[in-house]
Design a protein around this motif. Structure first.
Motif, PDB file in Angstrom:
ATOM      1  N   UNK A 187     -32.184   0.455 -10.257  1.00  0.00           N
ATOM      2  CA  UNK A 187     -31.689   0.157  -8.922  1.00  0.00           C
ATOM      3  C   UNK A 187     -32.665  -0.768  -8.201  1.00  0.00           C
ATOM      4  N   UNK A 188     -32.137  -1.853  -7.645  1.00  0.00           N
ATOM      5  CA  UNK A 188     -32.912  -2.774  -6.805  1.00  0.00           C
ATOM      6  C   UNK A 188     -32.605  -2.468  -5.342  1.00  0.00           C
ATOM      7  N   UNK A 189     -33.647  -2.323  -4.550  1.00  0.00           N
ATOM      8  CA  UNK A 189     -33.516  -2.164  -3.098  1.00  0.00           C
ATOM      9  C   UNK A 189     -34.160  -3.405  -2.489  1.00  0.00           C
ATOM     10  N   UNK A 190     -33.388  -4.215  -1.780  1.00  0.00           N
ATOM     11  CA  UNK A 190     -33.959  -5.451  -1.243  1.00  0.00           C
ATOM     12  C   UNK A 190     -33.676  -5.586   0.240  1.00  0.00           C
ATOM     13  N   UNK A 191     -34.571  -6.252   0.919  1.00  0.00           N
ATOM     14  CA  UNK A 191     -34.275  -6.733   2.259  1.00  0.00           C
ATOM     15  C   UNK A 191     -34.932  -8.088   2.466  1.00  0.00           C
ATOM     16  N   UNK A 192     -34.597  -8.727   3.575  1.00  0.00           N
ATOM     17  CA  UNK A 192     -35.063 -10.080   3.838  1.00  0.00           C
ATOM     18  C   UNK A 192     -36.366 -10.058   4.621  1.00  0.00           C
ATOM     19  N   UNK A 193     -37.290 -10.901   4.234  1.00  0.00           N
ATOM     20  CA  UNK A 193     -38.547 -11.062   4.957  1.00  0.00           C
ATOM     21  C   UNK A 193     -38.328 -12.057   6.090  1.00  0.00           C
ATOM     22  N   UNK A 194     -38.518 -11.609   7.325  1.00  0.00           N
ATOM     23  CA  UNK A 194     -38.380 -12.507   8.471  1.00  0.00           C
ATOM     24  C   UNK A 194     -37.005 -12.543   9.083  1.00  0.00           C
ATOM     25  N   UNK A 195     -36.124 -11.613   8.707  1.00  0.00           N
ATOM     26  CA  UNK A 195     -34.758 -11.650   9.226  1.00  0.00           C
ATOM     27  C   UNK A 195     -34.695 -11.379  10.727  1.00  0.00           C
ATOM     28  N   UNK A 196     -35.540 -10.472  11.230  1.00  0.00           N
ATOM     29  CA  UNK A 196     -35.501 -10.139  12.660  1.00  0.00           C
ATOM     30  C   UNK A 196     -35.732 -11.386  13.514  1.00  0.00           C
ATOM     31  N   UNK A 197     -36.587 -12.285  13.045  1.00  0.00           N
ATOM     32  CA  UNK A 197     -36.873 -13.504  13.813  1.00  0.00           C
ATOM     33  C   UNK A 197     -35.644 -14.398  13.905  1.00  0.00           C
ATOM     34  N   UNK A 198     -34.796 -14.355  12.873  1.00  0.00           N
ATOM     35  CA  UNK A 198     -33.568 -15.154  12.896  1.00  0.00           C
ATOM     36  C   UNK A 198     -32.691 -14.710  14.058  1.00  0.00           C
ATOM     37  N   UNK A 199     -32.479 -13.394  14.166  1.00  0.00           N
ATOM     38  CA  UNK A 199     -31.664 -12.872  15.264  1.00  0.00           C
ATOM     39  C   UNK A 199     -32.301 -13.176  16.622  1.00  0.00           C
TER      40      UNK A 199
END
Length: 315
Positions: A187-199
């Motif tokens: 199982x791969x668990x991923x999230x984006x680095x820096x996504x909060x800054x996009x919003x």
């Protein structure tokens, strides 16, 4: 896009409703063989037959190359039925005539079944071994039956799909993880680095576009694997389940391929992705919460290591 057969088999009451659809259709055209089919990317699969017919060589579960079927010629875009009342007299479709003769079909009516979002599902078909007339009223009634069936399919699909990205949702993961993972896997668990800054900098509309782009990249990745599914867990967190892959070397190779897909962005966004990886055995599949916690811990370690990275869970 098509509905995977494995997903279709998990829909509640599918077999019962498919039977009801054929029963209604049979009331409209009692002297014909009627069947429901679904499409994969390359094949048409016969799901259910209204009855056995010794004259026509079709059977439930039969898969036919899509480019060799009459159904492939149906106008799905305009939702128009395809009608051949006497295939033996068709002069423009020699290949169709050969295939039809092989399975002993000489009259054909194909009703397209699409979801309300335009996605193709398959067909409701009426066939006979002799030439036959299909009257307008009966065709209209069958179209209504197919439309009602498409509404059911869409409701089932919405129950387990994330509306923004089209990936599976948390409900699907917890309902069907065990069925997909009986032999263990990764199982791969991923999230984006820096996504909060996009919003924060560009707004939530831009954030939504990023999440849609991520889902497209993930779909491109899983397209090359059998029985793999992806889930949007929430926010910018995603799960990819790879059954049967347990080798650390193979897993690392797949993680690097996935990161390559996910780390290509416009320079202004400055985004990357991090992965937490956990292997699980067949005995572990009933403890999904624990697997997710281990994967989350590995994800945290990947971010500590500098992001744009992957780490394996270590107990």
């Amino acid at each position: 896009m098509v509905i995977p057969m494995q997903e279709l088999q998990m829909y509640q009451n599918f077999n019962e409703l498919a039977g009801d659809v054929l029963e209604l259709a049979k009331e409209i055209m009692p002297d014909k063989l009627i069947y429901l089919s679904s499409f994969t990317e390359n094949e048409q699969v016969i799901l259910r037959l209204s009855n056995a017919d010794s004259h026509i060589l079709l059977s439930e579960g039969m898969a036919i190359k899509l480019n060799q079927t009459a159904c492939n010629q149906i106008d799905f875009e305009n939702n128009q039925p395809l009608i051949y009342e006497d295939i033996s007299k068709e002069t423009d479709f020699e290949e169709l005539k050969k295939i039809s003769e092989k399975i002993n079909i000489n009259s054909y009516l194909g009703i397209p079944i699409s979801l309300t979002n335009g996605e193709k599902f398959g067909t409701l078909c009426v066939v006979h071994h002799d030439a036959a007339h299909f009257d307008t009223k009966s065709i209209s009634l069958l179209q209504k039956v197919a439309k009602m069936f498409s509404y059911y399919l869409m409701l089932e699909k919405l129950a387990y799909k994330d509306s923004l990205t089209g990936l599976y949702n948390r409900e699907f993961l917890f309902a069907f993880f065990k069925e997909y993972s009986e032999l263990g896997g990764t199982l791969f668990f991923l999230d984006l680095d820096g996504f909060k800054k996009i919003n924060d900098l560009y707004g939530h509309d831009a954030g939504d576009q990023i999440l849609k782009s991520v889902s497209s990249k993930i779909k491109k990745f899983i397209k090359h694997h059998e029985n793999v599914f992806a889930v949007r867990l929430g926010g910018d967190e995603f799960i990819i389940n790879l059954p049967h892959i347990s080798s650390k070397e193979e897993t690392a190779k797949q993680a690097e391929i996935l990161l390559e897909y996910l780390n290509t962005w416009d320079n202004e966004y400055q985004l990357s992705a991090s992965l937490g990886i956990v292997h699980y055995t067949a005995e572990d599949t009933s403890a999904l919460e624990t697997i997710l916690k281990h994967a989350d811990k590995a994800l945290y370690q990947a971010k500590l290591a500098g992001k744009n990275n992957y780490k394996f869970f270590e107990a």
